[in-house]
Design a protein around this motif. Structure first.
Motif, short mmCIF file in Angstrom:
data_model
loop_
_atom_site.label_atom_id
_atom_site.label_comp_id
_atom_site.label_asym_id
_atom_site.label_seq_id
_atom_site.Cartn_x
_atom_site.Cartn_y
_atom_site.Cartn_z
N THR A 1 0.50 -1.38 -0.12
CA THR A 1 -0.01 -0.56 -0.02
C THR A 1 0.79 1.70 0.10
OG1 THR A 1 0.13 0.41 2.66
CG2 THR A 1 -1.94 -0.88 1.13
N ASP B 1 -13.64 -3.77 -12.63
CA ASP B 1 -11.92 -3.17 -12.02
C ASP B 1 -11.71 -2.63 -13.63
OD1 ASP B 1 -9.29 -3.35 -12.01
OD2 ASP B 1 -8.42 -5.05 -11.95
N TYR C 1 -8.81 -1.53 -14.99
CA TYR C 1 -7.82 -0.99 -14.60
C TYR C 1 -6.64 -0.85 -15.76
CZ TYR C 1 -7.12 -5.25 -17.34
OH TYR C 1 -7.31 -5.79 -18.78
N THR D 1 -7.39 2.36 -10.70
CA THR D 1 -6.24 2.37 -10.35
C THR D 1 -4.80 3.77 -11.54
OG1 THR D 1 -4.00 1.07 -10.58
CG2 THR D 1 -5.52 0.68 -11.97
N SER E 1 -2.17 2.25 -11.76
CA SER E 1 -0.71 1.38 -12.05
C SER E 1 -0.41 1.58 -13.19
CB SER E 1 -1.28 0.21 -11.35
OG SER E 1 -1.03 0.36 -9.96
N PRO F 1 2.79 1.23 -11.32
CA PRO F 1 2.55 0.58 -10.07
C PRO F 1 3.14 1.32 -8.48
CG PRO F 1 3.02 -0.88 -11.91
CD PRO F 1 3.67 0.60 -11.89
N ARG G 1 0.68 3.36 -6.34
CA ARG G 1 -0.13 2.46 -5.32
C ARG G 1 -1.26 3.86 -4.91
NH1 ARG G 1 0.79 -0.92 -7.15
NH2 ARG G 1 -0.16 -2.54 -5.38
N GLY H 1 -5.18 4.12 -5.85
CA GLY H 1 -6.34 3.74 -6.77
C GLY H 1 -7.03 4.29 -6.48
#
Lengths: 268, 268
Positions: A142, B80, B82, B109, B111, B116, B119, B121
């Motif tokens: 996280t 989701d 993403y 997110t 990411s 990524p 972190r 989202g």
């Protein structure tokens, strides 16, 4: 947990079904003799370097005593060293973790030395507990990896040390000004817990906390009452002190003199 | 959950004692007709815009079908999304959340669009679920407030849009080069799931996945086998495809041509 502390910490534990009895706190820090008398305690969450928020340092005798408690009972000490970087009047106290790495979980944070907004902290865990702690953390990461790498660079480059030295001077100056102003303008108020850290406790005459908080709010100050930090099961008697918890770091240099004057005007 | 997906997502749910049956996936995305046949399902976690990792988009008919499922059963769709920012061959598909905000929890997110490592989202929750979601999140804030404010500034300034447009061009070019190279050098391999996103599936002749993965590793490539993403309870038959999941975004521009040549050399 200590009878004074953050209710959000207690909630993290009680939300998981744990029973969290209070441990009395006096000018020598947590009453470790009381800890030894409690039955079935598996762990103690303490703020040995600078009790939060009352500001006491755990006395040398009690440091030895709590380490002995952990060794003899197999108990775990959770050492919350939230502001160990800021000590003004004597050398920093060593961490309990250094005395007994097998029984102490050390908890550090960048919240006081840098900013709470970073949400960066660290845990030093006895090797035997590492698998369980890692499993409890889970595979979901996280905390920003960029922020972690930035902090690592900040530490290894020496910039963090320079930053802390600069802030320490600034905070010590404010601490001294707070002491002087309160002594001059509010002689009924005793300032406690100021050997270290970013907060002071202004001890008030019995029964004046609520009224003083209202006066401080009226002056536009965001300070807390000591009672906000009291464990709901804390014992009666001397523990029930009236006081203000004042964070003297969270004001800009330009706003500080005015904030200090307003604070003194709000005191009884 | 879809029969192909991230095992870490499944683990988050099963660790909390949930039963997570697989939902078959084909070239039209998740088989919503199968969802309707399952008993006692309270929620479906889907990747409608770009099934992860097979790359299918949920067909128009199935989008309507799953929204009707949610409306008639009171079920919740966890959408989701993403990589919704990266669609190459047609206009972005609208989110299911826009069709039925009362039954869809939208998950986004940074990411894929940024990194990524951040972190970061976000979740868009139906108003009636907000108190429960907020309570489950708890009072402990884990995401850097500085990072959140930086992202907000990045979004409102228009810089994020410019960044995404630039990356989209870059990734589309790589995607096209991947298609060309594979067609030329590995005619036994079909490239699927490439209308959007940062990953492609290279569909391999039955029984060649393990060997191809070993060859790719030998060439210094970090690619995954499709079987890594398969739900342990996924049905047999056509679902058990052999394939490589290739992320074509995580290579520098200078390393990309060499990586592509190595990949084609590793294919059967």
């Amino acid at each position: 947990m200590e009878e004074y502390g953050l209710d959000i910490y207690r909630a993290v534990l009680t939300d998981r079904g744990m029973s969290v009895p209070p441990l009395a706190v006096d000018r020598g820090g947590a009453r470790i003799d009381d800890l030894a008398r409690l039955e079935g305690v598996g762990a103690a969450l303490l703020t040995p370097a600078h009790q939060f928020p009352t500001g006491a340092a755990l006395s040398t005798e009690r440091r030895t005593e709590v380490v002995n408690w952990a060794r003899s009972t197999g108990g775990i000490i959770l050492e919350d060293d939230y502001d160990g970087e800021f000590r003004y009047d004597r050398k920093p106290v060593g961490a309990l973790q250094g005395m007994e790495p097998e029984h102490v979980v050390y908890l550090g944070t960048a919240s006081k030395s840098l900013a709470p907004a970073l949400r960066l902290g660290w845990v030093v865990v006895p090797p035997r507990l590492l698998p369980a702690v890692t499993a409890a953390k889970g595979r979901v990461e996280t905390v920003s990896v960029l922020d972690q790498l930035t902090l690592a660079e900040f530490l290894t480059s020496g910039t963090f040390d320079r930053h802390v030295r600069g802030r320490r001077q600034n905070y010590r100056r404010r601490r001294d000004q707070l002491l002087e102003s309160v002594a001059q303008h509010a002689p009924n108020t005793r300032v406690a817990g100021i050997a270290a850290g970013l907060q002071a406790v202004l001890e008030l005459p019995r029964g004046t906390e609520t009224r003083t908080l209202a006066a401080a709010a009226h002056h536009g100050l965001d300070v807390s009452g000591l009672s906000e930090f009291r464990h709901p099961a804390a014992g009666s008697g001397t523990s029930h002190r009236d006081g203000l918890v004042v964070n003297f770091s969270a004001v800009s240099d330009s706003a500080w003199p005015g904030a200090l004057a307003s604070l003194c005007a709000a005191l009884p």
